[in-house]
Design a protein around this motif. Structure first.
Motif, PDB file in Angstrom:
ATOM      1  N   GLU A 138     -10.086  16.793 -14.003  1.00 64.16           N
ATOM      2  CA  GLU A 138     -10.996  17.394 -13.026  1.00 64.16           C
ATOM      3  C   GLU A 138     -10.219  18.237 -12.014  1.00 64.16           C
ATOM      4  O   GLU A 138     -10.670  19.318 -11.625  1.00 64.16           O
ATOM      5  N   TYR A 184     -10.950  22.297 -11.490  1.00 65.52           N
ATOM      6  CA  TYR A 184     -11.353  22.889 -10.206  1.00 65.52           C
ATOM      7  C   TYR A 184     -10.420  24.037  -9.818  1.00 65.52           C
ATOM      8  O   TYR A 184     -10.878  25.079  -9.336  1.00 65.52           O
ATOM      9  N   ARG A 189     -13.492  19.180  -5.007  1.00 69.02           N
ATOM     10  CA  ARG A 189     -14.917  19.171  -5.364  1.00 69.02           C
ATOM     11  C   ARG A 189     -15.814  19.471  -4.166  1.00 69.02           C
ATOM     12  O   ARG A 189     -16.766  20.249  -4.284  1.00 69.02           O
TER      13      ARG A 189
END
Length: 744
Positions: free
Chosen positions: A339, A343, A309
């Motif tokens: 997540e 990504y 992130r």
């Protein structure tokens, strides 16, 4: 043989003389209850009227909060949108791969049409909804081979599974198909293994210590306990949570991306008063790990997610490395894992996830059921393939399991079908009590064995471990070999062994092994102190008198143990009363030791029920000796089975049964409040998870499915008699009710 009635009478008389429990066919078919005649099977003559009158409207409805209703409607809308995205194979017009001559494998004829589409659609996001028994693993294997044959470098393929075994099997079978070792170069494994490899490989870029140590759950609990002691939380006037429960709470908060307070409000409301202390402990735990270069399992996930992130160069590197992503069992991913996938997939967008929303049963460890439902919202351009042809079960079984799954409030509607048209419906039976239910299950198991079905191809699948206690006892009594999966045997459970140890002391106060086990349950008593106390008992000739130790810090607790043991030693009380006295002493200790102490106390209630049949404590303890238990329950009227000639049948929890299959499956204790659990009847999300658990249990059967329940079950102040609501929801023509011994 002559049909002369006189000859027949002689034969019957002979059989009755030498086989005391023998019954002729005419007796067996009688409608007289076994409880009235004192002969025959204990479950003969049961009233099944409530099964025939099943009506879901008779059940208390689970409350549906407004915010939950809104979330369900939102997810239903997303799930409903997939119909426009589904790739439908057209008969005789399924496209073949471009330049098909370069492919070694005949994909078109090796897979069914939907499997073929899932395996050969390799560009862009793809959601594959694969029902139970539909050949999901086979599809992933052929897709892996297709990627390699299409010229995709194996180093650019990322395959994530939930077990190393699953990843190894896919790669191994792909290599067998292609007859080369290209698949060995694929990055594959579990999420944690992938994270560990990545963080170590890019430690310099991520500013991480390359020599960090990974600690497992037990290590994590010990560190938490050390901090708990150092911060003096253990000395509070109220019982502070134990290390295992604290570890569970902290881990769940991280896996679900929520606060500790939210976890407590959802699942541990009695611990809300410790919210601030638990937050402090969690922060101290984080700093301790950081200072000592320690990573627990959750750190691996969080650190990888955070760097994907926040560290753009690292994210681009990962996107360049892995241009084709395949994810198995996507319904079991948690928020953090999803997540991580998103990504990495942002680069090429070539991500394929495969799973079955109806088999999402791991919410207790943080799995997010919504991940698979919201995949089309995350990837609006995704394509969808449904694989609905079932290769495990016949159509009658599928009619039942389809009905169970499609009653869900949320999910993708599926209609699994099979070419196997065997006309045997699932059998539902309600028996007088738990012992009768166990006798019924074991009788059917022996019938199947006589018909040539191996014990190893039969399973008893249950919602909670105590649901199997009476069945285990019946199997032991008849010397039928079995293996317990997803738990340990009834006689080996910690709390059962504790009570048995107390009973051994009652029988023999010089039993040092039993004393060592029980004394360590007393706060403040360790190995050295326990040894000294046992020496005192020896000096007192077995007399239980701890009055000389009452001023020690552990004195009051030791006196409580003394009172319970001496009460149980009274010669004028029954074995059952002895167990009741020991349970009253042990229950508060168990409450502080285990989060599921209520279920464990129910195990002790089973011990109490079994003890009622014994006249002497010595015989009771002898029959429950752990080494070996099977030979202690030999009954001359039961068929003798040499354990060496049969591989054991399986007793398993639903969670441990997932992904497996058996010829015949028994699902016991199907009373509302047991399955679904009473705890789930106050929360719609939990009830839906219970439905998925029931679906997984039933869909393990290939040919025969038996669904059983006792007439009643009582626990504490609750009394359950109604069959599971999951049976009331489905149409009566999807199962058959067992009514008498000659049921076919």
């Amino acid at each position: 043989m002559s049909n002369n009635p006189t000859d027949k009478d002689k034969i019957l008389q002979f059989l009755k003389t030498f086989i005391p429990d023998y019954q002729s066919d005419s007796t067996a078919n009688s409608n007289t209850s076994a409880f009235e005649t004192g002969t025959g099977n204990a479950y003969t003559g049961t009233n099944h009227a409530d099964l025939e009158r099943l009506d879901i409207n008779a059940y208390t409805q689970v409350p549906l909060e407004e915010d939950v209703q809104q979330r369900i409607e939102r997810l239903q809308q997303i799930a409903g949108s997939i119909e426009s995205r589904i790739i439908h194979p057209q008969p005789n017009t399924i496209p073949t791969p471009p330049d098909a001559t370069k492919y070694k494998i005949d994909y078109l004829n090796s897979l069914n049409p939907n499997q073929y589409l899932a395996a050969t659609t390799i560009n862009g996001p793809l959601l594959v909804i694969a029902g139970a028994g539909s050949g999901k693993t086979r599809t992933v294997i052929y897709r892996t081979a297709y990627l390699l044959e299409s010229g995709i470098p194996p180093e650019q393929i990322l395959l994530l599974t939930f077990t190393r075994k699953a990843a190894t099997e896919i790669v191994h079978r792909t290599a067998q198909l292609l007859k080369n070792n290209l698949a060995d170069k694929i990055m594959r494994g579990t999420y944690h293994a992938f994270a560990n490899h990545t963080l170590r490989h890019y430690a310099a870029m991520l500013k991480l210590p390359p020599n960090f140590t990974i600690i497992d759950t037990a290590d994590s609990e010990d560190v938490i306990d050390l901090i708990r002691q150092e911060m003096h939380f253990s000395k509070k006037h109220q019982a502070f949570p134990k290390k295992s429960r604290i570890q569970t709470i902290i881990s769940k908060a991280r896996n679900c991306n929520v606060t500790i307070e939210e976890v407590l409000r959802r699942e541990y409301t009695a611990l809300l008063e410790f919210t601030n202390d638990l937050n402090l402990l969690a922060e101290a735990y984080r700093q301790y790990k950081q200072a000592n270069k320690l990573f627990d399992y959750d750190d691996l996930m969080d650190t990888l997610r955070d760097n994907l992130r926040d560290n753009l160069p690292f994210r681009k590197t990962m996107q360049k490395n892995y241009r084709y992503i395949m994810v198995d069992e996507f319904q079991d991913t948690n928020v953090v894992q999803k997540e991580i996938l998103d990504y990495i997939a942002q680069g090429s967008r070539n991500i394929m996830v495969v799973g079955d929303d109806a088999q999402s049963i791991y919410a207790f460890r943080g799995a997010n059921f919504e991940n698979i439902l919201t995949f089309p919202a995350t990837y609006p351009d995704c394509k969808v393939v449904k694989i609905e042809q079932n290769y495990r079960s016949h159509q009658q079984l599928l009619n039942f399991t389809n009905a169970v799954a499609n009653n869900a409030k949320l999910g993708y509607r599926k209609a699994l079908f099979s070419a196997n048209q065997t006309q045997v419906k699932p059998i539902v039976a309600k028996l007088p009590d738990q012992e009768a239910e166990a006798a019924f299950v074991v009788d059917k198991i022996l019938e199947l064995r006589e018909k040539g079905i191996a014990l190893s191809d039969i399973a008893v699948i249950y919602r909670a471990t105590f649901h199997s206690n009476f069945i285990q006892t019946e199997l032991l009594r008849r010397s039928i070999p079995y293996v317990v999966v997803g738990g340990i045997k009834f006689t080996e459970r910690r709390h059962i062994k504790d009570i048995i140890a107390c009973l051994r002391i009652v029988l023999n106060p010089f039993d040092a092994v039993a004393w060592n086990r029980i004394l360590k349950l007393v706060p403040g008593i360790g190995q050295v102190t326990a040894g000294k106390i046992m020496e005192t008992i020896q000096q007192q000739q077995g007399k239980i008198d701890f009055s000389g130790l009452e001023k020690r810090k552990y004195g009051p607790d030791l006196l409580l143990l003394q009172e319970a043991i001496n009460q149980a030693m009274r010669p004028d009380v029954t074995i059952a009363t002895k167990i009741e006295a020991l349970k009253n002493y042990y229950a508060p200790i168990l409450r502080n030791l285990e989060a599921d102490y209520e279920a464990r106390l129910q195990d002790i209630d089973v011990l109490y029920t079994l003890a009622c049949k014994y006249e002497t404590l010595e015989r009771f303890l002898s029959d429950f000796a752990l080494d070996p238990p099977a030979t202690q329950f030999q009954n001359q009227n039961a068929p003798l089975i040499d354990e060496s000639e049969d591989k054991p049948l399986t007793l398993t929890t639903v969670h441990s049964a997932k992904g497996l299959e058996w010829y015949a499956v028994f699902v016991p204790h199907l009373l509302d409040g047991l399955f679904p659990s009473v705890r789930a009847l106050k929360n719609m999300d939990q009830l839906e998870e219970e439905r998925r658990l029931f679906y997984v249990a039933c869909s393990r059967a290939k040919e025969l499915l038996y669904l059983t329940m006792p007439f009643y079950f009582n626990s504490w102040d609750q009394y359950y008699t109604m069959p599971s609501r999951f049976l009331a929801e489905v149409h009566k023509n999807t199962f058959k009710i067992w009514k008498d011994r000659d049921f076919e």
